[in-house]
Design a protein around this motif. Structure first.
Motif, PDB file in Angstrom:
ATOM      1  N   PHE A 160      48.219 109.299  68.718  1.00 51.90           N
ATOM      2  CA  PHE A 160      48.686 109.689  67.390  1.00 51.90           C
ATOM      3  C   PHE A 160      47.676 110.584  66.669  1.00 51.90           C
ATOM      4  O   PHE A 160      48.050 111.340  65.769  1.00 51.90           O
ATOM      5  N   ASN A 161      46.390 110.480  67.050  1.00 51.88           N
ATOM      6  CA  ASN A 161      45.338 111.309  66.443  1.00 51.88           C
ATOM      7  C   ASN A 161      44.692 112.209  67.495  1.00 51.88           C
ATOM      8  O   ASN A 161      43.489 112.488  67.442  1.00 51.88           O
ATOM      9  N   HIS A 162      45.503 112.666  68.428  1.00 48.72           N
ATOM     10  CA  HIS A 162      44.976 113.342  69.618  1.00 48.72           C
ATOM     11  C   HIS A 162      44.175 114.594  69.273  1.00 48.72           C
ATOM     12  O   HIS A 162      43.127 114.856  69.861  1.00 48.72           O
ATOM     13  N   GLY A 163      44.646 115.368  68.311  1.00 51.83           N
ATOM     14  CA  GLY A 163      43.937 116.594  67.941  1.00 51.83           C
ATOM     15  C   GLY A 163      42.579 116.342  67.335  1.00 51.83           C
ATOM     16  O   GLY A 163      41.703 117.224  67.365  1.00 51.83           O
TER      17      GLY A 163
ATOM     18  N   CYS B 183      40.743 113.624  68.325  1.00 59.64           N
ATOM     19  CA  CYS B 183      39.979 112.840  69.308  1.00 59.64           C
ATOM     20  C   CYS B 183      39.321 113.699  70.382  1.00 59.64           C
ATOM     21  O   CYS B 183      38.234 113.366  70.864  1.00 59.64           O
ATOM     22  N   THR B 184      39.984 114.760  70.791  1.00 56.28           N
ATOM     23  CA  THR B 184      39.489 115.537  71.921  1.00 56.28           C
ATOM     24  C   THR B 184      39.969 116.971  71.814  1.00 56.28           C
ATOM     25  O   THR B 184      40.956 117.267  71.129  1.00 56.28           O
ATOM     26  N   ARG B 185      39.272 117.859  72.506  1.00 56.83           N
ATOM     27  CA  ARG B 185      39.723 119.250  72.618  1.00 56.83           C
ATOM     28  C   ARG B 185      39.718 119.706  74.074  1.00 56.83           C
ATOM     29  O   ARG B 185      39.655 120.895  74.361  1.00 56.83           O
ATOM     30  N   VAL B 186      39.767 118.729  74.995  1.00 54.44           N
ATOM     31  CA  VAL B 186      39.721 119.058  76.413  1.00 54.44           C
ATOM     32  C   VAL B 186      40.903 119.923  76.812  1.00 54.44           C
ATOM     33  O   VAL B 186      40.793 120.755  77.722  1.00 54.44           O
ATOM     34  N   MET B 187      42.058 119.779  76.133  1.00 50.79           N
ATOM     35  CA  MET B 187      43.243 120.552  76.517  1.00 50.79           C
ATOM     36  C   MET B 187      43.108 122.018  76.130  1.00 50.79           C
ATOM     37  O   MET B 187      43.868 122.863  76.610  1.00 50.79           O
ATOM     38  N   TRP B 188      42.179 122.339  75.220  1.00 45.93           N
ATOM     39  CA  TRP B 188      41.970 123.741  74.824  1.00 45.93           C
ATOM     40  C   TRP B 188      40.714 124.323  75.473  1.00 45.93           C
ATOM     41  O   TRP B 188      40.673 125.526  75.734  1.00 45.93           O
ATOM     42  N   THR B 189      39.704 123.502  75.717  1.00 48.34           N
ATOM     43  CA  THR B 189      38.417 124.002  76.224  1.00 48.34           C
ATOM     44  C   THR B 189      37.933 123.130  77.382  1.00 48.34           C
ATOM     45  O   THR B 189      36.904 122.447  77.262  1.00 48.34           O
ATOM     46  N   PRO B 190      38.619 123.115  78.509  1.00 42.50           N
ATOM     47  CA  PRO B 190      38.260 122.179  79.591  1.00 42.50           C
ATOM     48  C   PRO B 190      36.840 122.292  80.129  1.00 42.50           C
ATOM     49  O   PRO B 190      36.244 121.259  80.425  1.00 42.50           O
ATOM     50  N   PRO B 191      36.247 123.498  80.270  1.00 37.53           N
ATOM     51  CA  PRO B 191      34.930 123.527  80.919  1.00 37.53           C
ATOM     52  C   PRO B 191      33.756 123.077  80.057  1.00 37.53           C
ATOM     53  O   PRO B 191      32.632 123.031  80.565  1.00 37.53           O
ATOM     54  N   LEU B 192      33.968 122.753  78.772  1.00 33.59           N
ATOM     55  CA  LEU B 192      32.836 122.347  77.944  1.00 33.59           C
ATOM     56  C   LEU B 192      32.207 121.071  78.490  1.00 33.59           C
ATOM     57  O   LEU B 192      32.860 120.248  79.135  1.00 33.59           O
TER      58      LEU B 192
ATOM     59  N   THR C 204      36.362 109.681  66.011  1.00 26.84           N
ATOM     60  CA  THR C 204      37.787 109.358  66.067  1.00 26.84           C
ATOM     61  C   THR C 204      38.124 108.400  67.213  1.00 26.84           C
ATOM     62  O   THR C 204      38.821 107.398  66.988  1.00 26.84           O
ATOM     63  N   PRO C 205      37.663 108.637  68.452  1.00 27.40           N
ATOM     64  CA  PRO C 205      37.961 107.648  69.498  1.00 27.40           C
ATOM     65  C   PRO C 205      37.381 106.268  69.189  1.00 27.40           C
ATOM     66  O   PRO C 205      37.994 105.250  69.525  1.00 27.40           O
ATOM     67  N   HIS C 206      36.205 106.236  68.542  1.00 28.28           N
ATOM     68  CA  HIS C 206      35.623 104.933  68.227  1.00 28.28           C
ATOM     69  C   HIS C 206      36.433 104.222  67.138  1.00 28.28           C
ATOM     70  O   HIS C 206      36.533 102.989  67.135  1.00 28.28           O
ATOM     71  N   LEU C 207      37.009 104.992  66.239  1.00 32.60           N
ATOM     72  CA  LEU C 207      37.936 104.396  65.277  1.00 32.60           C
ATOM     73  C   LEU C 207      39.116 103.748  66.003  1.00 32.60           C
ATOM     74  O   LEU C 207      39.579 102.663  65.624  1.00 32.60           O
ATOM     75  N   CYS C 208      39.608 104.425  67.044  1.00 31.55           N
ATOM     76  CA  CYS C 208      40.730 103.878  67.816  1.00 31.55           C
ATOM     77  C   CYS C 208      40.335 102.575  68.504  1.00 31.55           C
ATOM     78  O   CYS C 208      41.130 101.627  68.558  1.00 31.55           O
ATOM     79  N   VAL C 209      39.115 102.522  69.032  1.00 32.39           N
ATOM     80  CA  VAL C 209      38.644 101.296  69.674  1.00 32.39           C
ATOM     81  C   VAL C 209      38.491 100.180  68.644  1.00 32.39           C
ATOM     82  O   VAL C 209      38.877  99.030  68.884  1.00 32.39           O
ATOM     83  N   MET C 210      37.940 100.507  67.479  1.00 32.43           N
ATOM     84  CA  MET C 210      37.763  99.497  66.435  1.00 32.43           C
ATOM     85  C   MET C 210      39.108  98.967  65.938  1.00 32.43           C
ATOM     86  O   MET C 210      39.226  97.804  65.550  1.00 32.43           O
ATOM     87  N   ALA C 211      40.131  99.818  65.958  1.00 37.99           N
ATOM     88  CA  ALA C 211      41.458  99.377  65.521  1.00 37.99           C
ATOM     89  C   ALA C 211      41.999  98.266  66.416  1.00 37.99           C
ATOM     90  O   ALA C 211      42.813  97.450  65.974  1.00 37.99           O
ATOM     91  N   SER C 212      41.533  98.203  67.673  1.00 37.74           N
ATOM     92  CA  SER C 212      42.001  97.155  68.585  1.00 37.74           C
ATOM     93  C   SER C 212      41.607  95.769  68.095  1.00 37.74           C
ATOM     94  O   SER C 212      42.259  94.771  68.438  1.00 37.74           O
ATOM     95  N   LEU C 213      40.560  95.680  67.271  1.00 34.74           N
ATOM     96  CA  LEU C 213      40.077  94.376  66.804  1.00 34.74           C
ATOM     97  C   LEU C 213      41.035  93.709  65.831  1.00 34.74           C
ATOM     98  O   LEU C 213      40.822  92.559  65.451  1.00 34.74           O
ATOM     99  N   VAL C 214      42.081  94.416  65.418  1.00 34.54           N
ATOM    100  CA  VAL C 214      43.094  93.768  64.591  1.00 34.54           C
ATOM    101  C   VAL C 214      43.818  92.680  65.384  1.00 34.54           C
ATOM    102  O   VAL C 214      44.484  91.814  64.799  1.00 34.54           O
ATOM    103  N   CYS C 215      43.644  92.707  66.716  1.00 32.20           N
ATOM    104  CA  CYS C 215      44.244  91.685  67.583  1.00 32.20           C
ATOM    105  C   CYS C 215      43.256  90.575  67.940  1.00 32.20           C
ATOM    106  O   CYS C 215      43.597  89.685  68.724  1.00 32.20           O
ATOM    107  N   SER C 216      42.047  90.631  67.414  1.00 33.13           N
ATOM    108  CA  SER C 216      41.020  89.659  67.778  1.00 33.13           C
ATOM    109  C   SER C 216      41.269  88.326  67.083  1.00 33.13           C
ATOM    110  O   SER C 216      41.368  88.257  65.850  1.00 33.13           O
TER     111      SER C 216
END
Length: 767
Positions: free
Chosen positions: A289-292, A294-303, A568-580
């Motif tokens: 849902f927050n892909h843009g 979280c990453t830019r690998v789809m636009w700049t793969p060799p970085l 942003t990815p770490h926010l996604c990981v922290m959101a998982s703790l709503v199930c803790s």
């Protein structure tokens, strides 16, 4: 302490004081209660200990030992009976081995396998997503070889050029020798690019490509399909090839597979941290849902981040496991060391991320959530991995003179000395403040002394960038960074986008609960309450570490927008703790976790699906006709040893597609290279043409590629090249920029030999 049980929401009973393991640290407040037996596995299930209690467990080990003893006896007999007897015994031992493994698989919790299946599905989904976005954006499958190379702009083209050199060399070892004795990138210098540019990904991919094509050629299997593409609009047709036999397609495909695997790791990460597969689901969906953001690998793969970041996810998953278990096993430490190496080797920025990690771990340790012994083992792993990377990068001095290396040494020293020096300190708060200040002052001092001793100034620009953020410091190198959008402060719209997908509100709730429980625990720690009663309270060091790591990533992302990659990815990981259950067990007594999770995801999907649709609607086709004309002219009209200078992004393309020597390039992390680039960019200053020509001749330049857009473009006030030079060269301020004069008439100091809508090539006559 509450731990996830096999199937329900129950909590295991607390251990009595007499049951606690005696392996705690001698330091007051830094022990950790022992957990109940059994290893923690993804999905909240508890692994079965082979040969454990119960009638079956008690009988399994002796029977297995008898089988092995009998097999060993038969092996000794077979050695005297010749090859056939030995072969029969080996076959029998293989059957026993398979039977044992089958028995283990049958005993294993089926939920574990479901977790891995879901993780694999998430990985395939992400691989399809980024592959589709990349193809939609550039129509990469229908580009010619030259167009594909031009699509790798700036430093991407520089990195890909070394992959190209290795695969086109007569042998892999010839190609490796060529990049370790490179004469093209910083003419006339000969440099070891493996030491300077973090190129191990290209070395590995080039070896895989050569092996793949060799095997397919031996088997007679075609690896690519080629056809002619009619580009229209008066453009000449080009040949386009598709398949893994095409170098650029192979290179990009491996990157996307690696980042698909990264999403599988995120699912396992969220599942393990939260103790529920619902947590893994939330992590993955928040990422999409927050892909843009979280990453830019789809636009700049060799970085570099495309190769490095997946291993950071693995490293943090392993670190979470190590922090959670009471006793660290050697295998976990080795796995952590390997993931550290794989994270550091491809990316020069990894050391700064690991600096924030060990700082967060140190804070967790001094507050008593993990013991000093465990932290010292983790520090040992970091030290070993740092030394290994230093050796593999042929003595890259930036690693040993970094803040990361200094911090490792300082924290180790504090852990060793603090119990002796401050053993009579009664106030725990004073001890925390003293140790925190000692870490900060010691790290900065040791970093300064080591840089002074080795004469290293390659990372001096990092400090200048930070100074520019706080006190408005400006110089040429700093402005070259801060004028780029990715090095500016975080956009004000970014938190708004987080809020619209409910990512930020959910994480703030989780963070609030963690802080509340942590404060209560610290109050009990600082009070005179008994040790047993303190350990009954919230004592999850891995959760507190993730909260501190989130704060560190937030600071980095606010200062430098590009570092949203970590936040942003770490926010996604922290959101998982709503199930803790440890954090929200009180809520799960009133509402089912599944109901809560799917309600949150339904609300997130309103904006998240719109974000995904926006990405899927991006349709384009790469084309850069002016640069194509420039590169074709260079190929036809200049000697192979002609030396070029110009803007950093263009120089990467010139080196990649024409293999002509260049004097500057986009990898701006070396002090000497920054000085060279400053000389090259003096063409956009207000200096006299004669002075600029003299400096270019000293570098051995034959042709200068002038781009008028750099002379007049202005991303924001004070960021055009002439304005940047006004800060560096105030003596010539007010004069007409040299690039403007050259675009009108380059004589008498330069000769215009090529010109199109974007580029003008100036030949430098040697007198």
């Amino acid at each position: 302490m509450a731990v996830p049980s096999r199937g329900g929401n129950k909590e295991s009973p607390p251990l009595k004081p007499a049951q606690r393991s005696p392996g705690g640290s001698p330091r007051s407040g830094r022990g950790r209660p022992a957990r109940s037996p059994g290893r923690q596995v993804p999905g909240g299930a508890r692994g079965v200990r082979k040969g454990g209690g119960g009638r079956r467990g008690g009988r399994s080990e002796p029977s297995r030992g008898c089988r092995e003893a009998a097999a060993a006896g038969r092996l000794r007999d077979a050695l005297g009976r010749g090859p056939l007897g030995l072969l029969r015994v080996c076959g029998e031992r293989l059957r026993v081995f398979v039977d044992d493994r089958r028995a283990f698989i049958v005993k294993a919790d089926s939920k574990i396998w479901l977790t891995f299946i879901l993780a694999a599905f998430a990985g395939v989904l992400h691989w399809c997503h980024i592959t589709t976005l990349f193809e939609n954006d550039r129509h990469f499958s229908h580009l010619s070889t030259l167009e594909r190379e031009m699509a790798f702009r700036t430093e991407m083209g520089l990195y890909y050029s070394y992959f190209k050199i290795i695969i086109e060399a007569p042998s892999f070892w010839n190609g490796l020798w060529a990049i370790m004795n490179d004469r093209l990138t910083e003419y006339p210098l000969v440099i070891n690019t493996l030491q300077r540019f973090n190129l191990y990904p290209e070395v590995v991919l080039a070896s895989w490509y050569r092996i793949y094509t060799a095997i397919m050629d031996f088997l007679g299997v075609p690896t690519k399909t080629c056809w002619t593409v009619n580009r229209g609009k008066g453009l000449s047709p080009v040949e386009s090839c598709e398949g893994l036999g095409d170098p650029a397609s192979f290179y990009v495909a491996v990157i996307f597979l690696l980042n698909g695997l990264m999403m599988s790791l995120f699912f396992l990460y969220g599942t393990y941290l939260s103790g529920s597969r619902l947590g893994g689901l939330i992590t993955v969906m928040c990422f999409f849902f927050n892909h843009g953001e979280c990453t830019r690998v789809m636009w700049t793969p060799p970085l570099r981040e495309s190769f490095s970041y997946p291993f950071l996810v693995l490293q943090m998953l392993l670190l979470t496991y190590i922090l959670r278990i009471p006793n660290i096993n050697t295998g976990s430490l080795i796995a952590l060391c390997v993931s550290n190496i794989f994270f550091m080797l491809p990316w020069q920025f990894a050391q700064f991320v690991l600096l924030t990690q060990i700082a967060s771990l140190f804070a967790v340790c001094i507050m008593g959530y993990i013991d000093a012994c465990k932290l010292q083992k983790i520090l040992s792993v970091h030290m070993v991995s740092l030394v290994v990377c230093f050796i593999l990068m042929f003595g890259n001095s930036m690693l040993l003179t970094s803040y990361y290396a200094a911090s490792l040494v300082v924290i180790w020293g504090i852990l060793e000395l603090s119990p002796r020096v401050f053993k009579r300190c009664r106030s725990q708060v004073y001890l925390w403040v003293i140790e925190g200040c000692a870490w900060l002052f010691g790290t900065v001092t040791l970093k300064y002394l080591t840089s002074l001793a080795f004469g290293i100034a390659d990372d001096a620009h990092i400090g200048n960038i930070l100074k520019s953020k706080f006190i408005g410091y400006k110089d040429f190198d700093t402005l070259m960074y801060t004028c780029a959008a990715e090095f500016d402060f975080m956009e004000k719209e970014t938190p708004v986008r987080y809020t619209k997908t409910l990512l930020l509100p959910v994480v703030l709730v989780v963070l609030g609960v963690i802080i509340k429980k942590a404060i209560k625990y610290l109050r009990w720690t600082l009070s005179h309450t008994g040790q047993y009663e303190r350990e009954e309270r919230f004592n999850q060091g891995e959760v507190v570490y993730h909260a501190l790591q989130l704060l560190a990533y937030s600071v980095l992302a606010i200062l430098i927008m590009r570092l949203k990659l970590f936040l942003t990815p770490h926010l996604c990981v922290m959101a998982s703790l709503v199930c803790s259950k440890q954090l929200f067990g009180w809520l799960f007594c009133k509402i089912q976790p599944k109901t809560l999770v799917f309600a949150i995801l339904a609300l997130m999907a309103i904006e998240g699906s719109a974000n995904l649709q926006t990405q899927w609607n991006i349709m384009g086709e790469f084309s850069n006709l002016p640069q194509e004309e420039l590169l074709e002219w260079i190929q036809v009209s200049t000697r192979q040893d002609a030396v070029f200078a110009g803007a950093m992004p263009t120089m990467a393309s010139v080196k990649l597609s024409t293999l002509r020597p260049i004097v500057n390039h986009p990898h701006y992390e070396d002090a000497a290279l920054r000085a060279r680039t400053k000389v090259v960019y003096s063409m956009y200053s207000r200096k006299p043409a004669k002075e600029v020509k003299r400096e270019l001749i000293k570098l051995g330049v034959n042709y200068y590629i002038l781009e008028e857009s750099l002379c007049i473009s202005r991303k924001k006030p004070g960021c055009s090249m002439p304005e940047i030079w006004d800060v560096e060269d105030p003596a010539n301020s007010g004069r007409i920029p040299l690039c403007t004069l050259m675009s009108k008439d380059s004589r008498p100091y330069f000769i215009t030999v090529f010109e199109n809508s974007n580029y003008r090539v100036l030949k430098i006559p040697y007198e």
